[in-house]
Design a protein around this motif. Structure first.
Motif, PDB file in Angstrom:
ATOM      1  N   LYS A 115      42.310  54.293  29.867  1.00  0.00           N
ATOM      2  CA  LYS A 115      43.349  53.271  30.018  1.00  0.00           C
ATOM      3  C   LYS A 115      44.606  53.875  30.639  1.00  0.00           C
ATOM      4  CE  LYS A 115      46.138  50.148  27.180  1.00  0.00           C
ATOM      5  NZ  LYS A 115      47.400  50.808  26.921  1.00  0.00           N
ATOM      6  N   TYR A 118      43.968  54.466  34.359  1.00  0.00           N
ATOM      7  CA  TYR A 118      43.939  53.200  35.107  1.00  0.00           C
ATOM      8  C   TYR A 118      45.354  52.658  35.282  1.00  0.00           C
ATOM      9  CZ  TYR A 118      38.856  53.061  34.336  1.00  0.00           C
ATOM     10  OH  TYR A 118      37.515  53.334  34.313  1.00  0.00           O
ATOM     11  N   GLU A 119      46.166  52.771  34.239  1.00  0.00           N
ATOM     12  CA  GLU A 119      47.557  52.308  34.341  1.00  0.00           C
ATOM     13  C   GLU A 119      48.338  53.123  35.364  1.00  0.00           C
ATOM     14  OE1 GLU A 119      48.697  52.575  30.225  1.00  0.00           O
ATOM     15  OE2 GLU A 119      48.145  50.477  29.829  1.00  0.00           O
ATOM     16  N   ILE A 122      47.486  51.959  38.787  1.00  0.00           N
ATOM     17  CA  ILE A 122      48.146  50.685  39.090  1.00  0.00           C
ATOM     18  C   ILE A 122      49.639  50.901  39.341  1.00  0.00           C
ATOM     19  CG2 ILE A 122      48.728  48.417  38.127  1.00  0.00           C
ATOM     20  CD1 ILE A 122      45.931  48.592  36.690  1.00  0.00           C
ATOM     21  N   LEU A 132      42.558  47.606  38.613  1.00  0.00           N
ATOM     22  CA  LEU A 132      42.882  46.399  37.845  1.00  0.00           C
ATOM     23  C   LEU A 132      41.652  45.888  37.097  1.00  0.00           C
ATOM     24  CD1 LEU A 132      45.110  44.600  40.498  1.00  0.00           C
ATOM     25  CD2 LEU A 132      45.886  45.415  38.265  1.00  0.00           C
ATOM     26  N   ASN A 133      40.515  45.845  37.778  1.00  0.00           N
ATOM     27  CA  ASN A 133      39.272  45.421  37.123  1.00  0.00           C
ATOM     28  C   ASN A 133      38.877  46.379  36.004  1.00  0.00           C
ATOM     29  OD1 ASN A 133      38.534  42.981  38.371  1.00  0.00           O
ATOM     30  ND2 ASN A 133      37.628  44.045  40.106  1.00  0.00           N
ATOM     31  N   ALA A 136      41.146  45.882  33.053  1.00  0.00           N
ATOM     32  CA  ALA A 136      40.772  44.626  32.393  1.00  0.00           C
ATOM     33  C   ALA A 136      39.523  44.823  31.539  1.00  0.00           C
ATOM     34  CB  ALA A 136      40.540  43.535  33.439  1.00  0.00           C
ATOM     35  N   TYR A 139      40.519  46.415  28.325  1.00  0.00           N
ATOM     36  CA  TYR A 139      41.090  45.414  27.423  1.00  0.00           C
ATOM     37  C   TYR A 139      40.005  44.515  26.846  1.00  0.00           C
ATOM     38  CZ  TYR A 139      45.866  46.641  28.747  1.00  0.00           C
ATOM     39  OH  TYR A 139      47.051  47.300  28.934  1.00  0.00           O
ATOM     40  N   LYS A 147      45.166  40.054  27.680  1.00  0.00           N
ATOM     41  CA  LYS A 147      45.540  41.012  28.724  1.00  0.00           C
ATOM     42  C   LYS A 147      44.434  41.135  29.769  1.00  0.00           C
ATOM     43  CE  LYS A 147      48.929  43.904  26.405  1.00  0.00           C
ATOM     44  NZ  LYS A 147      49.313  45.272  26.036  1.00  0.00           N
ATOM     45  N   LEU A 151      44.836  40.257  33.792  1.00  0.00           N
ATOM     46  CA  LEU A 151      44.502  41.190  34.873  1.00  0.00           C
ATOM     47  C   LEU A 151      43.458  40.602  35.817  1.00  0.00           C
ATOM     48  CD1 LEU A 151      44.547  44.589  32.992  1.00  0.00           C
ATOM     49  CD2 LEU A 151      46.025  43.915  34.878  1.00  0.00           C
ATOM     50  N   TYR A 152      42.468  39.923  35.268  1.00  0.00           N
ATOM     51  CA  TYR A 152      41.476  39.274  36.130  1.00  0.00           C
ATOM     52  C   TYR A 152      42.145  38.200  36.992  1.00  0.00           C
ATOM     53  CZ  TYR A 152      37.676  41.624  33.635  1.00  0.00           C
ATOM     54  OH  TYR A 152      36.828  42.558  33.100  1.00  0.00           O
ATOM     55  N   LYS A 154      45.213  38.334  38.063  1.00  0.00           N
ATOM     56  CA  LYS A 154      45.935  39.070  39.105  1.00  0.00           C
ATOM     57  C   LYS A 154      44.981  39.497  40.219  1.00  0.00           C
ATOM     58  CE  LYS A 154      49.077  42.871  39.999  1.00  0.00           C
ATOM     59  NZ  LYS A 154      49.938  43.916  39.472  1.00  0.00           N
TER      60      LYS A 154
END
Length: 173
Positions: A115, A118-119, A122, A132-133, A136, A139, A147, A151-152, A154
């Motif tokens: 996580k 990935y953040e 982004i 982003l996927n 998500a 989450y 959340k 993200l999906y 977005k």
């Protein structure tokens, strides 16, 4: 009739063996290519420092060979060497490296570390659909559906036909 039946069976067997040998040769070709790429990057890393693109490529080869520890080390080295570079073309590669590290940690069932990476990906590139996927999905795995859905959404705002986001969004509703 008695002669044609064995010929028919032998023809089927021959066809099967030819297909099987072709599949094996394709697999061997892939293995040799992967090994030669790995050796190339290994030699290059011993002689001089890998640049950002070579480091990224070497990390991908390590992942393909399931050398996850080596992939993590190489990715971190590239990030450490190039973290001060703020040029737009390097930002995309750095985001991919962060995402790749997240993927490795996700596969190692280290979702918290995944996580974080990935953040970071982004943060570097806010429209990086793969990260982003992936975030998500984290989450979703941790039952933080709101959340994940955001993200999906977005992702779908960026790319309306994204199959992953469309599929998961339908699934979590």
């Amino acid at each position: 009739m008695l002669v044609t039946l064995p010929i028919f069976y032998l023809s089927i067997l021959t066809l099967f063996l030819l297909t099987f040998s072709w599949l094996i040769s394709q697999q061997l070709k892939t293995i040799f290519l992967l090994e030669s790429q790995f050796q190339y990057f290994l030699d290059k890393s011993k002689n001089d420092e890998l640049g950002i693109e070579d480091g990224f490529a070497f990390s991908k080869v390590c992942i393909a060979k399931k050398y996850f520890t080596r992939a993590i080390i190489e990715s971190h080295l590239v990030l450490k060497k190039n973290s001060l570079l703020e040029s737009p073309e390097n930002a995309a590669i750095i985001a991919k490296l962060y995402n790749m590290l997240g993927f490795i940690y996700y596969k190692a069932d280290q979702k918290k570390l995944a996580k974080n990476f990935y953040e970071r990906a982004i943060e570097v590139d806010g429209n990086y659909i793969v990260a982003l996927n992936n975030l998500a999905k984290i989450y979703e795995d941790t039952k933080n559906i709101l959340k994940a859905e955001a993200l999906y959404d977005k992702v779908l705002n960026i790319a309306k036909s994204n199959k992953i986001a469309n599929t998961h969004k339908k699934f979590i509703k």
